[in-house]
Design an enzyme around this catalytic site. Structure first.
Site, PDB file in Angstrom:
ATOM      1  CD  GLU A  12      20.739  -6.678 -10.857  1.00 20.67           C
ATOM      2  OE1 GLU A  12      20.505  -6.765  -9.633  1.00 20.67           O
ATOM      3  OE2 GLU A  12      21.268  -5.682 -11.386  1.00 20.67           O
ATOM      4  CG  ASP A  63      15.805  -7.430  -4.030  1.00 21.90           C
ATOM      5  OD1 ASP A  63      16.713  -7.142  -3.233  1.00 21.90           O
ATOM      6  OD2 ASP A  63      15.420  -6.651  -4.920  1.00 21.90           O
TER       7      ASP A  63
END
Length: 465
Positions: A12, A63
């Site tokens: 990620e 995010d």
């Protein structure tokens, strides 16, 4: 650089993002939230969400803190992982190009800076998280204790480097890490996150979530970062079964202090809990000795040998922290700048930019070096292009990709995560069902499964929709 055992791994990447609206000169900087909203507008338009799984098996989302983030599909080889991580870079770079072009055409111009690094000028840090599928039987605290000295010193072979007026650090993340283990990822950043989210059958699997590594533009550095840990995990499992050598016992007296010491000096001497001392390079060699002979081990040894000999500059164009330091030195020497000149901070940041001009010219210094053949690239452009659309063929990502593609073609509502796929509005089966709708759920508990009858049945049902 393929590991001995098939083990699913994924990365990620949290990207830095800044944007300006042209208004003469350099333009007016806009907030991170507005920049992210503009960048993800096409994603929102296409998927009605800013958190989406893609047909290539990966996940693209915003995010916390308005950071764009991309999680690769599950990969079972280093080669696939490099290709799919690069595909994530490419998808976000193209997204920025598209929004810039649309803004220019609509009279609302915007210019993005998309950065693959881990720190900004305000002291904020964003991560690169590695995920390794391991057996549930492995004791996580015991595994973390074994891995900690390795992770503390792994920056030697895969750090991305960071300029400061006080000197040069080989890692960007070293200064912001504090603990060995924690369930937190922000306030007390650990080497390993302990939150138990296996993203697979919890009776069989656990996810080793490593959050201490730097993001890498250099593909040789990325390969060593993940490949070395994969090899060490194989050795740990072999030792646990009695089929491999004993594990090194190198408990560090001060984990956070050791991280910073190695970042400042690749040949740092570290104190162990026993009171003895050991060189950072010797810690790496202790783990290297566990993994046996392989092309990856040979490359790992070559890098350590050159650093120990004081010849790390021979790795310019391969090892990321070396490549960046060499670029900064050339820039300073060419302009007669002292090392503490703040202009070098801008060069450091420009090293990591991914964004391209409309004609395809890279704006970032690393990508410019790569375009000129000055750094080593391990992936092929054709493979990366395929990976923007298609998942790896040997993990469950291929099932997820087929389901997503079929659902979108059928125009049905669906939801998806790493281990489950749900269609919400298929016609109910059976006589008299009329216009009734049903929810169909397929579970994907095995990360290495590439065939599943339930998936085939749902694909057929969506095709008949």
């Amino acid at each position: 650089m393929t590991p001995r055992a098939r083990r699913v791994v994924g990365v990620e990447t949290e990207y830095g993002l800044a944007a300006r609206k042209p208004d003469g000169g350099r333009g007016v900087r806009i907030s991170g939230g507005e920049a992210a909203q503009r960048l993800f507008a096409p994603v929102e338009h296409e998927y009605a969400s800013s958190n989406v799984f893609l047909p290539n098996g990966g996940r693209l989302y915003l995010d916390v803190g308005s950071h764009p983030e991309y999680a690769t599909a599950e990969c079972a080889s280093i080669d696939d992982l490099l290709v799919h991580e690069r595909a994530g870079d490419e998808l976000l770079t193209r997204l920025a190009q598209r929004v810039e072009a649309e803004g220019e055409a609509s009279g609302e111009p915007i210019r993005f800076r998309l950065l693959k690094n881990n720190v900004d000028a305000h002291g904020n840090s964003y991560g690169c998280h590695e995920n390794y599928c391991i057996a549930r039987s492995l004791d996580l605290p015991g595994l973390a204790a074994t891995l900690t000295p390795f992770l503390v010193t792994r920056q030697l072979i895969c750090g991305s480097g960071r300029w400061s007026a006080d000197g040069y650090a080989i890692s960007q993340r070293a200064e912001v890490l504090h603990d060995e283990l924690s369930s937190m990822t922000t306030r007390t950043r650990p080497l390993i996150n302990t939150r138990d989210e296996p993203l697979a059958d919890p009776a069989r699997f656990r996810r080793l979530h490593v959050i201490s590594g730097d993001s890498n533009l250099s593909e040789p550095s990325a390969a060593l970062k993940v490949g070395s840990l994969l090899a060490v995990l194989d050795a740990v499992e072999a030792a646990a079964s009695g089929a491999g050598p004993a594990l090194p016992e190198l408990e560090l007296a001060d984990v956070a202090g050791s991280l910073r010491a190695v970042a400042r000096d690749p040949r740092a001497v570290l104190r162990l809990a026993s009171g003895w001392t050991i060189g950072a390079l010797d810690v790496q060699r202790a783990y290297l000795a566990m993994v046996g002979d392989s092309p990856l081990a040979a490359e790992w040894a070559r890098v350590l040998d050159l650093i120990e000999a004081g010849r790390e500059d021979d790795l310019d164009g391969e090892l990321e922290w070396v490549t960046k330091r060499a670029l900064l030195r050339r820039y300073a020497d060419a302009r007669g700048l002292s090392w503490d000149d703040r202009r070098l901070a801008q060069v450091d940041l420009a090293f990591h930019e991914l964004t391209r001009d409309a004609d395809g010219t890279p704006r970032g210094l690393f990508r410019l070096l790569e375009a000129r053949g000055a750094v080593t690239r391990l992936t092929e452009a054709e493979a990366v292009e395929r990976a923007t659309q298609r998942p790896p063929s040997d993990t469950r990502a291929v099932l997820r990709g087929r389901l997503i593609r079929a659902a979108r073609e059928a125009g049905v509502r669906y939801s998806v995560d790493w281990s489950q796929f749900t269609v919400h509005d298929l016609p109910a089966d059976g006589p008299g069902s009329g216009a009734d709708r049903e929810e169909r759920v397929v579970k994907l508990p095995d990360p290495l499964a590439v065939a599943d009858q339930a998936v085939d049945d749902l694909l057929a049902a969506m095709a008949a929709h």
